[in-house]
Design a protein around this motif. Structure first.
Motif, PDB file in Angstrom:
ATOM      1  N   GLU A  37       0.849  -1.269   0.434  1.00 45.26           N
ATOM      2  CA  GLU A  37      -0.008  -0.130   0.442  1.00 45.26           C
ATOM      3  C   GLU A  37       0.775   1.063   0.063  1.00 45.26           C
ATOM      4  OE1 GLU A  37       0.609  -0.784   4.100  1.00 45.26           O
ATOM      5  OE2 GLU A  37       0.178  -2.102   2.878  1.00 45.26           O
ATOM      6  N   LYS A  38       2.437   1.367   0.239  1.00 46.65           N
ATOM      7  CA  LYS A  38       2.765   2.310   0.835  1.00 46.65           C
ATOM      8  C   LYS A  38       3.619   1.774  -0.530  1.00 46.65           C
ATOM      9  CE  LYS A  38       3.776   2.162   5.450  1.00 46.65           C
ATOM     10  NZ  LYS A  38       2.754   2.732   6.348  1.00 46.65           N
ATOM     11  N   VAL A  39       4.329   1.038  -2.063  1.00 50.26           N
ATOM     12  CA  VAL A  39       4.289   1.357  -2.850  1.00 50.26           C
ATOM     13  C   VAL A  39       3.633   1.653  -3.721  1.00 50.26           C
ATOM     14  CG1 VAL A  39       5.834   0.006  -5.341  1.00 50.26           C
ATOM     15  CG2 VAL A  39       5.803  -0.776  -2.558  1.00 50.26           C
ATOM     16  N   ALA A  40       1.650   1.400  -3.742  1.00 51.69           N
ATOM     17  CA  ALA A  40       1.045   1.923  -4.751  1.00 51.69           C
ATOM     18  C   ALA A  40       0.877   3.548  -4.711  1.00 51.69           C
ATOM     19  CB  ALA A  40      -0.114   1.221  -4.591  1.00 51.69           C
ATOM     20  N   GLU A  41       1.269   3.635  -3.368  1.00 53.49           N
ATOM     21  CA  GLU A  41       0.865   5.137  -2.533  1.00 53.49           C
ATOM     22  C   GLU A  41       1.217   6.150  -3.450  1.00 53.49           C
ATOM     23  OE1 GLU A  41       1.188   9.097   1.025  1.00 53.49           O
ATOM     24  OE2 GLU A  41       2.833   7.428   0.771  1.00 53.49           O
ATOM     25  N   GLY A  42      -0.195   6.963  -4.205  1.00 51.54           N
ATOM     26  CA  GLY A  42      -0.450   8.596  -5.205  1.00 51.54           C
ATOM     27  C   GLY A  42      -1.157   8.920  -5.797  1.00 51.54           C
ATOM     28  N   VAL A  98      -4.595  -4.919   0.163  1.00 51.64           N
ATOM     29  CA  VAL A  98      -3.795  -4.468  -0.869  1.00 51.64           C
ATOM     30  C   VAL A  98      -2.846  -5.981  -0.423  1.00 51.64           C
ATOM     31  CG1 VAL A  98      -1.714  -2.950  -1.938  1.00 51.64           C
ATOM     32  CG2 VAL A  98      -3.749  -2.248  -0.534  1.00 51.64           C
ATOM     33  N   THR A  99      -2.090  -6.127  -1.733  1.00 50.85           N
ATOM     34  CA  THR A  99      -1.113  -7.023  -2.050  1.00 50.85           C
ATOM     35  C   THR A  99      -0.416  -7.155  -3.073  1.00 50.85           C
ATOM     36  OG1 THR A  99      -1.015  -9.677  -1.523  1.00 50.85           O
ATOM     37  CG2 THR A  99      -2.660  -8.858  -3.070  1.00 50.85           C
ATOM     38  N   TYR A 100       0.852  -7.930  -2.800  1.00 51.83           N
ATOM     39  CA  TYR A 100       1.620  -8.154  -3.884  1.00 51.83           C
ATOM     40  C   TYR A 100       1.251  -8.994  -4.985  1.00 51.83           C
ATOM     41  CZ  TYR A 100       5.109  -4.822  -1.964  1.00 51.83           C
ATOM     42  OH  TYR A 100       5.983  -3.778  -1.734  1.00 51.83           O
ATOM     43  N   SER A 101       1.883  -9.256  -6.257  1.00 52.51           N
ATOM     44  CA  SER A 101       1.853 -10.241  -7.029  1.00 52.51           C
ATOM     45  C   SER A 101       3.127  -9.637  -7.645  1.00 52.51           C
ATOM     46  CB  SER A 101       0.473 -10.279  -7.805  1.00 52.51           C
ATOM     47  OG  SER A 101      -0.201 -12.243  -8.460  1.00 52.51           O
ATOM     48  N   LYS A 102       3.946 -11.377  -8.064  1.00 49.10           N
ATOM     49  CA  LYS A 102       4.551 -10.827  -9.094  1.00 49.10           C
ATOM     50  C   LYS A 102       5.232  -9.152  -8.504  1.00 49.10           C
ATOM     51  CE  LYS A 102       3.465 -14.839 -11.479  1.00 49.10           C
ATOM     52  NZ  LYS A 102       3.436 -15.022 -12.329  1.00 49.10           N
ATOM     53  N   ASN A 103       4.937  -8.760 -10.078  1.00 46.07           N
ATOM     54  CA  ASN A 103       5.628  -7.500 -10.210  1.00 46.07           C
ATOM     55  C   ASN A 103       4.875  -6.063  -9.934  1.00 46.07           C
ATOM     56  OD1 ASN A 103       8.659  -8.499 -10.018  1.00 46.07           O
ATOM     57  ND2 ASN A 103       8.633  -8.322 -12.489  1.00 46.07           N
ATOM     58  N   ASP A 104       3.317  -6.503 -10.025  1.00 48.37           N
ATOM     59  CA  ASP A 104       2.225  -6.176  -9.304  1.00 48.37           C
ATOM     60  C   ASP A 104       2.065  -6.233  -8.260  1.00 48.37           C
ATOM     61  OD1 ASP A 104       2.644  -5.244 -12.272  1.00 48.37           O
ATOM     62  OD2 ASP A 104       0.742  -6.961 -13.234  1.00 48.37           O
ATOM     63  N   ILE A 105       0.893  -4.828  -8.161  1.00 53.32           N
ATOM     64  CA  ILE A 105       0.308  -4.596  -6.285  1.00 53.32           C
ATOM     65  C   ILE A 105      -1.335  -4.445  -6.871  1.00 53.32           C
ATOM     66  CG2 ILE A 105      -0.273  -2.974  -4.952  1.00 53.32           C
ATOM     67  CD1 ILE A 105       2.747  -1.494  -5.136  1.00 53.32           C
ATOM     68  N   SER A 125       4.598  -1.699 -12.017  1.00 54.26           N
ATOM     69  CA  SER A 125       5.386  -1.192 -11.707  1.00 54.26           C
ATOM     70  C   SER A 125       6.637  -0.221 -12.118  1.00 54.26           C
ATOM     71  CB  SER A 125       7.096  -2.206 -11.506  1.00 54.26           C
ATOM     72  OG  SER A 125       7.593  -2.815 -13.137  1.00 54.26           O
ATOM     73  N   HIS A 126       5.335   0.770 -13.238  1.00 53.48           N
ATOM     74  CA  HIS A 126       5.460   1.548 -14.332  1.00 53.48           C
ATOM     75  C   HIS A 126       4.782   2.975 -13.724  1.00 53.48           C
ATOM     76  CE1 HIS A 126       8.272  -0.955 -16.694  1.00 53.48           C
ATOM     77  NE2 HIS A 126       7.525  -1.936 -16.780  1.00 53.48           N
ATOM     78  N   GLY A 127       4.305   2.537 -12.546  1.00 48.09           N
ATOM     79  CA  GLY A 127       3.379   3.757 -12.008  1.00 48.09           C
ATOM     80  C   GLY A 127       1.665   3.289 -12.833  1.00 48.09           C
ATOM     81  N   ASN A 128       1.830   2.282 -13.612  1.00 48.44           N
ATOM     82  CA  ASN A 128       0.585   2.635 -14.507  1.00 48.44           C
ATOM     83  C   ASN A 128      -0.884   1.832 -13.140  1.00 48.44           C
ATOM     84  OD1 ASN A 128       1.387   3.696 -16.828  1.00 48.44           O
ATOM     85  ND2 ASN A 128       2.212   1.868 -17.586  1.00 48.44           N
ATOM     86  N   ILE A 129      -1.792   2.082 -13.467  1.00 53.40           N
ATOM     87  CA  ILE A 129      -2.888   1.630 -12.552  1.00 53.40           C
ATOM     88  C   ILE A 129      -4.146   1.356 -13.429  1.00 53.40           C
ATOM     89  CG2 ILE A 129      -3.837   3.960 -12.145  1.00 53.40           C
ATOM     90  CD1 ILE A 129      -4.019   2.518  -9.049  1.00 53.40           C
ATOM     91  N   THR A 130      -5.226   0.311 -13.316  1.00 53.65           N
ATOM     92  CA  THR A 130      -6.187  -0.720 -13.800  1.00 53.65           C
ATOM     93  C   THR A 130      -7.335  -0.355 -13.187  1.00 53.65           C
ATOM     94  OG1 THR A 130      -5.172  -0.629 -15.501  1.00 53.65           O
ATOM     95  CG2 THR A 130      -7.737  -1.807 -15.214  1.00 53.65           C
ATOM     96  N   ILE A 131      -8.373  -0.130 -12.832  1.00 53.58           N
ATOM     97  CA  ILE A 131      -9.379  -0.370 -11.796  1.00 53.58           C
ATOM     98  C   ILE A 131     -10.573  -0.139 -12.359  1.00 53.58           C
ATOM     99  CG2 ILE A 131      -9.663   1.970 -10.744  1.00 53.58           C
ATOM    100  CD1 ILE A 131     -10.638   1.098  -8.498  1.00 53.58           C
ATOM    101  N   THR A 155       0.897  10.254 -10.828  1.00 56.47           N
ATOM    102  CA  THR A 155       0.900  12.043 -11.292  1.00 56.47           C
ATOM    103  C   THR A 155       2.330  12.686 -10.403  1.00 56.47           C
ATOM    104  OG1 THR A 155      -0.473  12.771 -11.427  1.00 56.47           O
ATOM    105  CG2 THR A 155       0.007  12.392 -13.365  1.00 56.47           C
ATOM    106  N   GLY A 156       2.175  11.934  -9.037  1.00 54.10           N
ATOM    107  CA  GLY A 156       2.637  12.517  -7.828  1.00 54.10           C
ATOM    108  C   GLY A 156       2.360  11.712  -6.334  1.00 54.10           C
TER     109      GLY A 156
END
Length: 160
Positions: A37-42, A98-105, A125-131, A155-156
């Motif tokens: 959850e801290k990695v995906a924060e933004g 929130v959980t890890y799955s390989k290189n994705d969150i 890991s590139h900062g792209n998100i889909t929901i 974006t931040g």
């Protein structure tokens, strides 16, 4: 016979004494675990697309919007997501696991009691998100169910 068995045990013991671990141990710093959850924060900017799910003729509608991912201060692997899209009258938030799955969150909340129902998503890991999620909106005397999809890029850091 005992001499043969004892000598075989001695030879086996001596041969095991010459084995060793490899010298190419991984870097200790690479094993540091950071809460997902801290990695995906933004703050993520992107496009919301919605479609009415109970209509065979409804066309998808798209609009620019924002999604904010805020880690919980008190609980590990939990975050609050806020979706904001003025054009589609979205200003909602929901807690997610929130959980890890390989290189994705991955994140999700499958509770039908929230206004945002069946929330699922992932960030890479590139900062792209889909929901994706579902919301029922009142229109006059009827309620219409919609399925939303958001695709965006970080974006931040999160700002409330």
């Amino acid at each position: 016979m005992k001499k043969i068995i004892y000598s075989m045990i001695a030879m086996l013991s001596l041969s095991l004494g010459f084995t060793a671990c490899s010298s190419d141990d991984d870097d200790m710093n690479s094993n540091v675990i950071i809460s997902p959850e801290k990695v995906a924060e933004g703050t993520y900017e992107g496009t919301f697309t919605r479609i009415q799910t109970n209509s065979a003729t409804a066309a998808p509608e798209s609009a620019a919007g924002t999604m904010i991912f805020i880690p919980s201060d008190t609980t590990s692997n939990v975050a609050l997501i806020k979706v904001l899209c003025e054009t589609q009258n979205l200003n909602e938030s929901v807690p997610v696991n929130v959980t890890y799955s390989k290189n994705d969150i991955l994140f999700f909340n499958q509770s039908s009691t929230n206004k945002m129902k069946y929330v699922t998503g992932e960030t890479d890991s590139h900062g792209n998100i889909t929901i994706t999620f579902e919301i029922s909106l009142r229109s006059g005397r009827s309620t219409k169910p919609y399925r939303y999809t958001f695709e965006g890029t970080m974006t931040g850091k999160a700002t409330e």
